[in-house]
Design an enzyme around this catalytic site. Structure first.
Site, PDB file in Angstrom:
ATOM      1  N   ASN C 654     -67.621  77.323 -22.322  1.00 30.70           N
ATOM      2  CA  ASN C 654     -67.217  76.528 -23.480  1.00 30.70           C
ATOM      3  C   ASN C 654     -68.481  75.999 -24.146  1.00 30.70           C
ATOM      4  O   ASN C 654     -69.188  75.161 -23.586  1.00 30.70           O
ATOM      5  CB  ASN C 654     -66.309  75.362 -23.040  1.00 30.70           C
ATOM      6  N   GLY C 724     -74.967  77.156 -13.247  1.00 29.89           N
ATOM      7  CA  GLY C 724     -74.611  75.749 -13.493  1.00 29.89           C
ATOM      8  C   GLY C 724     -75.319  75.172 -14.705  1.00 29.89           C
ATOM      9  O   GLY C 724     -76.424  75.576 -15.049  1.00 29.89           O
ATOM     10  N   GLY C 726     -74.994  71.531 -15.257  1.00 29.02           N
ATOM     11  CA  GLY C 726     -74.980  70.076 -15.138  1.00 29.02           C
ATOM     12  C   GLY C 726     -76.339  69.459 -14.918  1.00 29.02           C
ATOM     13  O   GLY C 726     -76.566  68.304 -15.277  1.00 29.02           O
ATOM     14  N   GLU C 727     -77.240  70.190 -14.306  1.00 32.46           N
ATOM     15  CA  GLU C 727     -78.506  69.572 -13.920  1.00 32.46           C
ATOM     16  C   GLU C 727     -79.722  70.164 -14.602  1.00 32.46           C
ATOM     17  O   GLU C 727     -80.743  69.489 -14.752  1.00 32.46           O
ATOM     18  CB  GLU C 727     -78.654  69.652 -12.397  1.00 32.46           C
TER      19      GLU C 727
END
Lengths: 331, 161, 760
Positions: C654, C724, C726-727
């Protein structure tokens, strides 16, 4: 926080009588500082006398061209007032640089005058603080002192006065009107706050039952050519590391009037008397500004973490005066 | 105990409270209005922002008894184009600061519309345009730890008149 | 959401589309409930009393005044609290043992292990009474000698063991010698302070017992771990514990483990027989929930005159608590980022009487990339080489340390695309050479890098005859947009409209999701979603065959999921048609979960795959940050004025929520770079800025427009190609800002945060 009695005052006489009658009673304005201190366990009044419904929320013109600001005028209303913005831009800027929009909508002028320090050791019950608990010692000395004062300190206390508004008022020769059961008296802003000395818990010259009812700003040409410069760790919503309230009138290249006050560096709103003395009549040059700053900061006493404030204050003073000299007022 | 009456989100409510109860806890705990959030309880984050008589305030530092007779609007009572704009621009992630951000933005827009200057205003005597810099300064009392600031500013910018 | 899909639906492009969050309306209307928003009849409120010594014993605790207050139900201390089982030791056989945040059995011991450890909890009928009671508890301690000064303890550092999931160091060749012999070299020492997560939602719990059955609303990133931890601590079967956390107000690692507040809320509910709500004060969050370790790092680089790295040394010393903490992989990125011939990477640790440290957004890499990327910049400066060019010259083909293959590697592209978007070519190389009016202007670049993981996940999928699809999993939504992204994947995999997919999440009554940590949730769930969707397509096909659908005659392999059903080149049927013909209300499929044995097997499989993958590939998200700062030449105030970030996070599920995740990482990185600093008084071990006014997280005015984009290139070894997000965003930010500040001022700051006093 313990519970407390709550009374709504409907007139000034009633308010001061109520607080005079009860040793543990306190006035409650916007509450933004007092409620926080109560929740932190620093303050524990028995009764709060709510003064926010008193008719002290007007800004009025004074016959001499000055302004009389009711003690309950909210900070945001003060900063938005057309006369303040036009004639005392340093005050509008100082108020706007403090706290946040929400807090300024709550906080009152009177409460802002009586704001207490944000020193971490003052807030933290687990550490020593002469201001909170006379004689207990000072946790800040030997601890974290980066935000602490370099002017007006004592071996008992290094706590910085947190208000921005007061710094502007200090520059503007404001006079505070207070009322009590004993009558009305007028206290120059510069005399309102005490230096800590060995009694840092005595923060102002007010008696506990005295209510601030108004602040008067005298008319002054220099007030209109003024600005406030706040230097801090974030772009907004942080207390000052150094702030400068300044007004400057220059004619034919010479300083004919100057007002200078400092925030973030002193234990009380700090009028830079020495700097003003050096500057008055001097050429409006960076050299003069620097000499003035040096004169003011000569008495600075630094701790392990806050030595940078001397240089930062010096530079901020010079830059602010320079800007006033070149660009003029913030109005 | 003090008895107070308020209009909360259009509904008349009354409550008997200890004087020490904050407006935030009166709303959340006594009245079940849990939209306003407690992020710090010390006036440092803005998550508890509500509108009182149209002005944005921090309900955590407000004693409820002081607001007897007031009209209080929380996020539950808000019906404003900002809400959809926040969704479109992803002006939040976890959503915890969002009720405060939206209430604050509504209050901020009204302040600006009334001509109020800010610390970002170059000349305080004039009426500043609502630039991104102005929006950011005026919204700085609302922290967002997820870092959705860009989306929040974009949402406000889109909705501002 | 039960609308039937239209006859023909174009589902192409649902993957990657920037669809609005499924919970957007709820979050902007106040409808979303967090852990302390749940009403309960007879709800009691709790408040903590925290220790004020770093180490010692409680010799007396006086609760008389507190207990006597009106409304107070109980004041629990080690003298009267119900007994709990001590936390379990961490074991690889059960990853949920990682939930324990410390070894201390709070309120079941008179020992104090850190300043701030809870020593009592007050329970009352109102939050005000609970807080007042807590303030009235008087505790006398017998203090023991303690070590709380990180700097003073540095000489006592010992080599850090490998963490559970990542190696701690490594070496190749003789880096020190290569460094000594290098044509150009830098040898730099960096320091970074402790940080706190400061999720806007303080840790909060609402706990209710009915007999031996416990319901807990908890702000947690680890629903299943929390459930197992609580079951163990309170000696009840796991099946008796239900943890509900559909929405969490930010976590960033701070809610990955079970901290004392959660346990004490449950304990208080147990002791008083009433539902109990405990929302930690902001101060109590600082005192009872660990943060990021401070660090001291050495980065030494040697290079040829043409800028080829010959030596790379990165060592770190961090801290951990005597009563717990997790090792942080500060040098991890330095294994992979640059093709140095000789390498030496080592991590050490000191143990102090402080609150256990814990994972905070990119633990290790967030601060490790600051030091590494600032050192690379310094080397570029010494070489008189553009820092982007230096990075490109040392971009490795294979993993520099051990020659493993990269699963894929797009860092070169990220740097090139980012440089173009930023206009890097217009940079004047000399420090202090760019100005805008009175502001000094500086441009800085840094690489971002974060390893990618995958954890086991269980979920079920239900396809109903009305065409709606429900995905159920105890996945976590704390802002990442997990439910939205997974709904997109389901829509993509089943060929149904996004709007027909609903995700139920955040409840241990659902199949267990992976903990939300290590940027692993989306990929971990994606793997499970792919397999559950495949299973469901198979089930549809089987049903079609059994019920006489024309679909049944075609092999499944020849069918595509699209337009709300399965279709081949010559037609097919919608799911609605298949289910309706067969007279079935719904079809279900599931992956993971099930019996204890199956869980154990899943976990064993996961650990095996982790080890195998680790041997085969180096897998990571990466990116490039480009930053412009303005520095006030008088005051040293730094304002970040422009930002470009280009990221390789594999497939973008997304584009809207992924960009927000990356921006969020960058914003937290700005805090790390410019303001955040947990002040631990070295005399006492006490945190002196346990609030949000003196711990400076970025505010609106600190954050400019952040131009974030993706390469959107699937990683061939990850489910759906997802890495990922997020980080990786926070990694490198400290370096980019420090490098821009150097470019603006000529001053390199080796000690975070870059506050103005360091630039005067």
């Amino acid at each position: 926080m313990k519970d407390f009695g709550y009374r709504v005052a409907v007139d000034v006489a009633g308010a001061v009588a109520a607080v005079a009658a009860e040793p543990g009673a306190r006035f409650l304005g916007g509450g933004t500082n007092l409620v926080d201190l109560m929740r932190s366990g620093v303050e524990h009044p028995d009764t709060l006398v709510d003064i926010t419904r008193l008719p002290l929320d007007a800004v009025d013109e004074l016959p001499d061209g000055g302004l009389r600001i009711g003690a309950l005028v909210r900070n945001s209303d003060l900063a938005a007032h057309p006369a303040v913005r036009r004639r005392y831009p340093v005050l509008a800027q100082a108020v706007l640089s403090g706290a946040s929009g929400q807090l300024r909508n709550m906080a009152t002028v009177g409460g802002n005058l009586l704001q207490r320090t944000r020193c971490a050791y003052f807030y933290d019950q687990a550490t020593a603080c002469n201001r909170r608990e006379p004689g207990s010692g000072c946790g800040a000395i030997g601890g974290f002192t980066r935000t602490h004062a370099i002017l007006g300190t004592s071996p008992s206390c290094l706590a910085t006065h947190p208000s921005d508004m007061c710094v502007a008022l200090a520059a503007l020769d404001a006079v505070v009107e207070v009322e009590s059961v004993r009558g009305t008296r007028r206290v120059p802003l510069l005399d309102l706050h005490r230096l800590p000395g060995d009694t840092p818990h005595q923060e102002t010259v007010l008696e506990p039952d005295e209510l601030v009812t108004a602040v008067e700003l005298p008319a002054a040409e220099v007030a209109a050519v003024s600005r406030y410069r706040k230097v801090r760790d974030r772009a907004s919503y942080a207390f000052a590391l150094v702030s400068v309230a300044a007004g400057l009138v220059v004619r034919d290249g010479a300083v004919v009037a100057v007002r200078l006050a400092l925030g973030g560096v002193a234990t009380k709103p700090w009028r830079a008397v020495e700097a003003e003395r050096v500057l008055t009549g001097a050429p409006a040059t960076e050299d003069s500004f620097r000499a003035a700053a040096d004169a003011e900061l000569a008495t600075a006493v630094v701790q392990e973490d806050n030595g940078f404030k001397v240089e930062l204050a010096r530079r901020t003073i010079v830059a602010t005066l320079h800007r006033l000299a070149t660009e003029g007022s913030a109005a | 105990m003090v008895e107070i009456r308020m209009r909360v989100n259009g509904a008349e409510v009354s409550a008997e409270l200890e004087a020490r109860v904050s407006l935030l806890d009166a709303l959340r705990v006594r009245l079940g209005v849990t939209g306003p959030k407690k992020g710090c309880d010390q006036g440092a984050c803005g998550a508890c922002t509500v509108l009182v008589d149209g002005r944005r305030i921090l309900s955590c530092l407000a004693l409820a008894v002081q607001y007897d007779g007031s009209e209080v609007t929380t996020i539950e009572g808000v019906d404003h184009p900002l809400q959809a704009a926040f969704v479109r621009h992803d002006g939040f992630q976890c959503g915890y600061c969002t009720p405060g951000q939206i209430c604050s933005a509504i209050g901020m827009l009204a302040e600006h519309a009334a001509g109020a200057p800010s610390a970002a205003t170059e000349h305080v005597a004039g009426a500043p345009a609502l630039t991104r810099t102005e929006i950011r300064e005026r919204m700085s009392g609302n922290l967002c730890r997820c870092g959705a600031y860009n989306g929040i500013v974009a949402a406000i910018e889109e909705v501002a008149p | 959401m039960t609308q039937a899909p239209p006859a023909a639906v174009d589902t192409a492009g649902v993957l990657g589309r920037p669809v609005d969050r499924v919970d957007g309306t709820a979050k902007t209307s106040g409808a979303v409930r967090f852990s302390t928003d749940y009403p309960y009849p007879d709800l009691a409120h709790a408040a903590l009393v925290c220790a004020t010594v770093a180490r010692g014993r409680i010799i007396s605790i006086d609760t008389a005044a507190a207990t006597a207050l009106p409304g107070v139900l109980a004041v629990l201390t080690h003298e009267n609290a119900p007994t709990m089982n001590p936390p379990r030791a961490v074991t690889l056989l059960d990853l949920s043992t990682m939930a324990a945040s410390s070894t201390v059995n709070v309120l079941n011991t008179d020992e104090v292990h850190w300043d701030g450890q809870p020593v009592a909890v007050a329970v009352a009928t109102s939050p005000e009474a609970a807080a007042e009671a807590a303030a009235l508890v008087r505790v006398d301690y017998q203090a023991s000698p303690s070590a709380v000064d990180f700097d003073a303890a540095l000489p006592d550092a010992v080599e850090q063991k490998n963490s559970m999931l990542a190696p701690a160091g490594g070496s190749k060749g003789d880096a020190e010698r290569a460094l000594a012999e290098a044509a150009v070299s830098v040898d730099l020492r960096f320091t970074t302070p402790g940080h706190n997560h400061n999720a806007l939602e303080p840790h909060g719990t609402t706990a209710a017992w009915v007999g031996d059955e416990l319901t807990v609303h908890d702000g947690t990133q680890s629903i299943e771990w929390t459930r197992r931890h609580l079951a163990h601590r309170f000696g009840v079967p796991v099946s008796n514990v239900r943890v509900i956390a559909p929405f969490v107000g930010g976590g960033f690692g701070g809610k990955a483990r079970v901290w004392p507040g959660t346990v004490l809320a449950v304990l208080a509910a147990r002791a008083t027989g009433r539902p109990v709500r405990l929302l930690l004060t902001r101060e109590a969050v600082y005192r009872t929930v660990g943060g990021r370790t401070p660090s001291v790092q050495r980065v030494a680089l040697g290079a040829t005159a043409s800028g080829r790295l010959t030596a790379l040394v990165h060592t770190s010393t961090t801290l951990t608590g005597r009563a717990g903490g997790s090792p942080e992989q500060v040098v991890s990125q330095s294994r992979h980022l640059y093709a140095a011939k000789h390498m030496l990477l080592r991590q050490s640790q000191v143990t102090l009487d402080l609150l256990p440290n814990t994972s905070m957004r990119a633990p290790g890499e967030a601060i490790g990339t600051y030091a590494l990327e600032a050192a690379i910049d310094e080397l570029a400066h010494r070489l008189d080489l553009d820092p982007v060019e230096l990075r490109l010259r040392n971009e490795p083909e294979r993993d520099p340390l051990d020659g493993k293959r990269f699963s894929h590697r797009r860092l070169r592209a990220a740097l090139e695309v980012g440089a173009a978007r930023f206009g890097w070519a217009g940079r004047s190389p000399d420090p202090r050479s760019m100005r805008d009016g009175r502001w000094l202007v500086g441009w800085g670049v840094a690489a971002a890098y974060h390893p990618s993981w995958q954890l086991p996940a269980a979920l079920t999928l239900r396809l109903s005859a009305d065409g709606s699809v429900v995905l159920r999993s105890a996945l976590h939504e704390m802002g990442m947009g997990t439910a939205t992204a997974q709904a997109q994947i389901v829509a993509h995999e089943l060929g149904v409209p996004f709007e027909s997919v609903r995700v139920e999440h955040g409840d241990s009554a659902l199949p267990s999701g992976p903990p939300a940590g290590g940027s692993a949730q989306t990929a971990s769930l994606a793997a499970a979603v792919l397999s559950v969707c495949a299973e469901l397509r198979g089930a549809v096909h089987a049903l079609a065959r059994r019920s006489g659908s024309p679909l049944g005659r075609r092999p499944l392999a020849g069918l595509a999921a699209r337009d709300g059903g399965l279709f081949g080149p010559d037609g097919g049927e919608t799911y609605v048609e298949v289910l309706t013909r067969a007279g079935r209300a719904h079809l279900d499929a599931s992956v993971g979960g099930g019996s204890r044995l199956r869980r154990f097997a899943d976990q064993a499989r996961f650990m095996t795959r982790l080890a195998l993958d680790g041997r085969r590939w180096v897998r990571a998200a990466s990116g490039a940050h480009f930053c412009e700062v303005r520095v006030d030449p008088d005051t040293g105030e730094v304002r970040v004025s422009r930002w470009v970030g280009v990221f390789d996070i594999g497939t973008v599920v997304n584009a809207k929520t992924a960009a927000s995740q990356l921006r969020g990482g960058i914003v937290m990185g700005l805090g790390l770079a410019l303001g955040e600093h947990t002040l631990v008084d070295p005399r006492t071990g006490r945190i002196m800025n346990a609030n949000l006014s003196e711990y400076h997280v970025p505010v609106h005015a600190d954050v400019p427009e952040l131009d974030v984009s993706f390469l959107d290139d699937p990683d061939p070894t990850m489910p759906l190609g997802v890495l990922g997000a997020g980080e990786v965003g926070i990694t490198g930010v400290g370096g980019a800002v420090a490098n821009a500040v150097f470019h603006a001022t000529g001053r390199r700051v080796y000690d975070l945060p870059i506050t103005l006093d360091k630039l005067l």
